[in-house]
Design a protein around this motif. Sequence first.
Motif, mmCIF file in Angstrom:
data_model
loop_
_atom_site.group_PDB
_atom_site.id
_atom_site.type_symbol
_atom_site.label_atom_id
_atom_site.label_comp_id
_atom_site.label_asym_id
_atom_site.label_seq_id
_atom_site.Cartn_x
_atom_site.Cartn_y
_atom_site.Cartn_z
ATOM 1 N N GLN A 71 1.085 -1.257 -0.119
ATOM 2 C CA GLN A 71 0.546 -0.227 -0.067
ATOM 3 C C GLN A 71 1.447 1.454 0.519
ATOM 4 N N ASN A 72 1.555 1.243 0.724
ATOM 5 C CA ASN A 72 2.713 2.317 1.038
ATOM 6 C C ASN A 72 4.499 1.894 -0.047
ATOM 7 N N PHE A 73 4.486 1.101 -0.803
ATOM 8 C CA PHE A 73 5.889 1.176 -1.814
ATOM 9 C C PHE A 73 6.223 0.427 -0.598
ATOM 10 N N GLY A 74 5.910 0.154 0.388
ATOM 11 C CA GLY A 74 7.591 -0.147 0.778
ATOM 12 C C GLY A 74 8.120 1.003 2.366
ATOM 13 N N ARG A 75 7.327 2.357 2.536
ATOM 14 C CA ARG A 75 8.443 3.457 2.649
ATOM 15 C C ARG A 75 7.560 3.495 3.590
ATOM 16 N N LYS A 76 6.648 2.790 4.852
ATOM 17 C CA LYS A 76 6.229 3.393 6.185
ATOM 18 C C LYS A 76 6.919 2.346 7.351
ATOM 19 N N GLU A 77 7.559 2.851 7.980
ATOM 20 C CA GLU A 77 8.579 2.130 8.671
ATOM 21 C C GLU A 77 7.290 1.007 9.626
ATOM 22 N N MET A 78 7.780 0.058 9.903
ATOM 23 C CA MET A 78 6.739 -1.358 10.561
ATOM 24 C C MET A 78 7.295 -1.320 11.822
#
Length: 252
Positions: A71-78
């Motif tokens: 959803q965020n192209f892997g740019r959301k910190e998890m």
Amino acid sequence: MIKSIDLNCDLGESVAGIPMPNDAQLMDYVSSVNIACGFHAGDATTMAETVKIAVAKQVKIGAHPSFPDLQNFGRKEMNLPAKEVYDIVLYQIGALSGFVKAAGTKLHHVKPHGALYNMAAKDSQLAEAIAQAVFDFDPTLILYGLSGSKMIDAARQIGLRSAAEVFADRTYQNDGTLTPRNQENALITDSKLALAKVLAMVREQQVVTLDRKKINIQAQTVCIHGDGPHAIAFAKMIFESLTADGITLNLP
């Protein structure tokens, strides 16, 4: 003075089995590519097709694993446990490696993507989980990580080869980290300015930060992004400028 440098590019970041329009042309100007493994972009057919092009273009292939974040192209910190990070990285390396093996070649390196990459640059536990996954899959692989980061340290600690990476189109903070994308001036959109920065990083092993401070930086591989409107022209300009300066493309 450095006489050779690796140029790498993140590719295969589409879906539906259709490589991005620029991918094939970009491979004419780089020596290695990082192919998305399905968690931030890409799918089975896209991986297969992108690997096929890379083999034809004779560029080295790396896995580009990410947080599970389409959803965020892997740019959301998890905030995932280190064990889960190990598992998802190992899973993605294995996925791409299957297509690489079927194409008659071998995986060359692993470069994490997006938020996973940036978090692991500062977080020793994440960095160690990534490095261990790479090492356990194949200890001859190279881990591409931000120059001066925890990922480079983690690789060295377990005897895994690493390549210190710098970025052509990103600005830097005083601690050597990249300016977060959600902050102003994180990206360099002026190709001439970006080129000047690349040449300085390669020639002098230094970079000027947003605060105009000159800091030392190790540049073994330079990342150029393939999703900008002038990506091909920019890649060609960097390739030709380095070549004119007597610097050849070579792998770390």
